[in-house]
Design a protein around this motif. Sequence first.
Motif, PDB file in Angstrom:
ATOM      1  N   ILE A 117       1.312  -2.861  -9.189  1.00  0.00           N
ATOM      2  CA  ILE A 117       1.280  -2.830 -10.660  1.00  0.00           C
ATOM      3  C   ILE A 117       1.992  -1.577 -11.148  1.00  0.00           C
ATOM      4  O   ILE A 117       1.695  -0.465 -10.691  1.00  0.00           O
ATOM      5  CB  ILE A 117      -0.178  -2.866 -11.153  1.00  0.00           C
ATOM      6  N   ILE A 118       2.940  -1.773 -12.062  1.00  0.00           N
ATOM      7  CA  ILE A 118       3.704  -0.631 -12.576  1.00  0.00           C
ATOM      8  C   ILE A 118       3.596  -0.578 -14.101  1.00  0.00           C
ATOM      9  O   ILE A 118       4.040  -1.484 -14.799  1.00  0.00           O
ATOM     10  CB  ILE A 118       5.191  -0.735 -12.172  1.00  0.00           C
ATOM     11  N   PRO A 119       2.969   0.484 -14.616  1.00  0.00           N
ATOM     12  CA  PRO A 119       2.930   0.638 -16.076  1.00  0.00           C
ATOM     13  C   PRO A 119       4.283   1.128 -16.581  1.00  0.00           C
ATOM     14  O   PRO A 119       4.961   1.892 -15.889  1.00  0.00           O
ATOM     15  CB  PRO A 119       1.860   1.714 -16.289  1.00  0.00           C
ATOM     16  N   ILE A 120       4.667   0.683 -17.782  1.00  0.00           N
ATOM     17  CA  ILE A 120       5.911   1.188 -18.378  1.00  0.00           C
ATOM     18  C   ILE A 120       5.733   2.689 -18.604  1.00  0.00           C
ATOM     19  O   ILE A 120       4.785   3.111 -19.268  1.00  0.00           O
ATOM     20  CB  ILE A 120       6.203   0.476 -19.726  1.00  0.00           C
ATOM     21  N   PRO A 121       6.638   3.477 -18.041  1.00  0.00           N
ATOM     22  CA  PRO A 121       6.439   4.933 -18.144  1.00  0.00           C
ATOM     23  C   PRO A 121       6.772   5.493 -19.518  1.00  0.00           C
ATOM     24  O   PRO A 121       7.644   4.974 -20.215  1.00  0.00           O
ATOM     25  CB  PRO A 121       7.402   5.491 -17.088  1.00  0.00           C
ATOM     26  N   LEU A 122       6.075   6.558 -19.879  1.00  0.00           N
ATOM     27  CA  LEU A 122       6.459   7.363 -21.041  1.00  0.00           C
ATOM     28  C   LEU A 122       7.390   8.451 -20.516  1.00  0.00           C
ATOM     29  O   LEU A 122       7.354   8.776 -19.331  1.00  0.00           O
ATOM     30  CB  LEU A 122       5.231   8.055 -21.644  1.00  0.00           C
ATOM     31  N   HIS A 123       8.176   9.027 -21.396  1.00  0.00           N
ATOM     32  CA  HIS A 123       8.931  10.200 -20.983  1.00  0.00           C
ATOM     33  C   HIS A 123       7.923  11.315 -20.681  1.00  0.00           C
ATOM     34  O   HIS A 123       6.885  11.407 -21.341  1.00  0.00           O
ATOM     35  CB  HIS A 123       9.883  10.634 -22.095  1.00  0.00           C
ATOM     36  N   ARG A 124       8.226  12.155 -19.687  1.00  0.00           N
ATOM     37  CA  ARG A 124       7.228  13.143 -19.258  1.00  0.00           C
ATOM     38  C   ARG A 124       6.805  14.076 -20.402  1.00  0.00           C
ATOM     39  O   ARG A 124       5.657  14.505 -20.476  1.00  0.00           O
ATOM     40  CB  ARG A 124       7.703  13.936 -18.041  1.00  0.00           C
ATOM     41  N   LEU A 125       7.719  14.355 -21.328  1.00  0.00           N
ATOM     42  CA  LEU A 125       7.360  15.244 -22.454  1.00  0.00           C
ATOM     43  C   LEU A 125       6.382  14.554 -23.399  1.00  0.00           C
ATOM     44  O   LEU A 125       5.433  15.147 -23.888  1.00  0.00           O
ATOM     45  CB  LEU A 125       8.616  15.677 -23.230  1.00  0.00           C
ATOM     46  N   LEU A 195       4.753  -5.693 -14.268  1.00  0.00           N
ATOM     47  CA  LEU A 195       5.051  -4.627 -15.233  1.00  0.00           C
ATOM     48  C   LEU A 195       4.064  -4.718 -16.388  1.00  0.00           C
ATOM     49  O   LEU A 195       3.825  -5.810 -16.914  1.00  0.00           O
ATOM     50  CB  LEU A 195       6.474  -4.789 -15.778  1.00  0.00           C
ATOM     51  N   VAL A 196       3.508  -3.572 -16.786  1.00  0.00           N
ATOM     52  CA  VAL A 196       2.441  -3.578 -17.788  1.00  0.00           C
ATOM     53  C   VAL A 196       2.798  -2.687 -18.980  1.00  0.00           C
ATOM     54  O   VAL A 196       3.243  -1.553 -18.811  1.00  0.00           O
ATOM     55  CB  VAL A 196       1.127  -3.064 -17.147  1.00  0.00           C
ATOM     56  N   ASP A 197       2.595  -3.227 -20.186  1.00  0.00           N
ATOM     57  CA  ASP A 197       2.821  -2.447 -21.402  1.00  0.00           C
ATOM     58  C   ASP A 197       1.695  -2.737 -22.402  1.00  0.00           C
ATOM     59  O   ASP A 197       0.917  -3.675 -22.195  1.00  0.00           O
ATOM     60  CB  ASP A 197       4.187  -2.812 -22.009  1.00  0.00           C
ATOM     61  N   ASP A 198       1.619  -1.958 -23.481  1.00  0.00           N
ATOM     62  CA  ASP A 198       0.546  -2.193 -24.454  1.00  0.00           C
ATOM     63  C   ASP A 198       0.850  -3.391 -25.358  1.00  0.00           C
ATOM     64  O   ASP A 198       0.076  -4.322 -25.452  1.00  0.00           O
ATOM     65  CB  ASP A 198       0.223  -0.926 -25.276  1.00  0.00           C
ATOM     66  N   VAL A 199       2.017  -3.341 -26.028  1.00  0.00           N
ATOM     67  CA  VAL A 199       2.374  -4.434 -26.947  1.00  0.00           C
ATOM     68  C   VAL A 199       3.774  -4.930 -26.612  1.00  0.00           C
ATOM     69  O   VAL A 199       4.649  -4.135 -26.272  1.00  0.00           O
ATOM     70  CB  VAL A 199       2.392  -3.940 -28.416  1.00  0.00           C
ATOM     71  N   ILE A 200       3.990  -6.220 -26.718  1.00  0.00           N
ATOM     72  CA  ILE A 200       5.342  -6.758 -26.569  1.00  0.00           C
ATOM     73  C   ILE A 200       5.777  -7.337 -27.913  1.00  0.00           C
ATOM     74  O   ILE A 200       5.019  -8.054 -28.569  1.00  0.00           O
ATOM     75  CB  ILE A 200       5.430  -7.809 -25.432  1.00  0.00           C
ATOM     76  N   THR A 201       6.986  -6.952 -28.329  1.00  0.00           N
ATOM     77  CA  THR A 201       7.512  -7.484 -29.594  1.00  0.00           C
ATOM     78  C   THR A 201       8.790  -8.265 -29.296  1.00  0.00           C
ATOM     79  O   THR A 201       8.797  -9.485 -29.309  1.00  0.00           O
ATOM     80  CB  THR A 201       7.790  -6.342 -30.587  1.00  0.00           C
ATOM     81  N   LEU A 221       9.249 -10.352 -10.204  1.00  0.00           N
ATOM     82  CA  LEU A 221       8.671  -9.599 -11.324  1.00  0.00           C
ATOM     83  C   LEU A 221       7.796 -10.484 -12.205  1.00  0.00           C
ATOM     84  O   LEU A 221       8.087 -11.664 -12.393  1.00  0.00           O
ATOM     85  CB  LEU A 221       9.778  -9.025 -12.218  1.00  0.00           C
ATOM     86  N   SER A 222       6.743  -9.868 -12.743  1.00  0.00           N
ATOM     87  CA  SER A 222       5.929 -10.517 -13.766  1.00  0.00           C
ATOM     88  C   SER A 222       5.635  -9.477 -14.835  1.00  0.00           C
ATOM     89  O   SER A 222       5.786  -8.281 -14.579  1.00  0.00           O
ATOM     90  CB  SER A 222       4.601 -11.005 -13.188  1.00  0.00           C
ATOM     91  N   VAL A 223       5.223  -9.923 -16.020  1.00  0.00           N
ATOM     92  CA  VAL A 223       4.880  -8.958 -17.061  1.00  0.00           C
ATOM     93  C   VAL A 223       3.546  -9.327 -17.705  1.00  0.00           C
ATOM     94  O   VAL A 223       3.187 -10.509 -17.792  1.00  0.00           O
ATOM     95  CB  VAL A 223       5.976  -8.843 -18.155  1.00  0.00           C
ATOM     96  N   ALA A 224       2.826  -8.295 -18.140  1.00  0.00           N
ATOM     97  CA  ALA A 224       1.561  -8.513 -18.847  1.00  0.00           C
ATOM     98  C   ALA A 224       1.386  -7.406 -19.886  1.00  0.00           C
ATOM     99  O   ALA A 224       1.696  -6.244 -19.607  1.00  0.00           O
ATOM    100  CB  ALA A 224       0.391  -8.511 -17.876  1.00  0.00           C
TER     101      ALA A 224
END
Length: 230
Positions: A117-125, A195-201, A221-224
């Motif tokens: 499971i891979i969460p969509i990363p934020l930029h480190r900052l 791949l995991v994210d909070d909201v998909i638009t 790949l799959s997404v949720a």
Amino acid sequence: MPFIQQITSDFLHLLFPEHCNACGVQLVHGEKQICIRCLYDLPYTDFHLFADNPVARLFWGRMPFQGAMSLLYFRKGSKVQDLIHRIKYNGNTELGFMLGCMIGEKILLTGQKTELIIPIPLHRLKERKRGYNQSKCIADGIAKVLQLPVNTKLLTRKINTGTQTKRSRYNRFENMEYIFRISQSLSLKHKAILLVDDVITTGATLESCGHLLLANGFENLSVATVAYAE
Ligand SMILES: [Zn+2]
């Protein structure tokens, strides 16, 4: 729960009552984060039951994938918007985890093959400023139910993008391209990745990550996501 712990928990609850993150009512004993009524009433998509659901359709002709789903419908001014706001900006990581567990339960029903499971990363900052990555909290919840590892090393975000909300679908995709990078060895190439994210638009962010993985030899790949905004 041991007796003393239960007493302490009840006492703390009396002093600092918790409230439902969706409707604001005071939670009663046994409720966590969301009251039973809201849990029952939330606008569930049931997308996991249909391979050709609206989230899947976003990727048709754009990216090959095994499965795609969102747990809830996102509408402006709705309870779901409040929930997303709380996991994204109010530091409620526990709520993110709980919603992740709910996604995990749905995915279990699909029989979809997932190994990592891979969460969509934020930029480190951005992650440093926020203190956490909300997608990682959601991914941790899914991982707990599916008994799978979460990987936050393979994908990283190399460009810190600003707000995406007011851009057109085309511009957003242009903007998303090349903002991620693969930072780890490619030994995981044969794994089935969720791949995991909070909201998909529009799907632009997930598609950008997906294309990068596919270009580097990843195939499954799959997404949720927690929510789907129409
Ligand atoms: Zn409620």
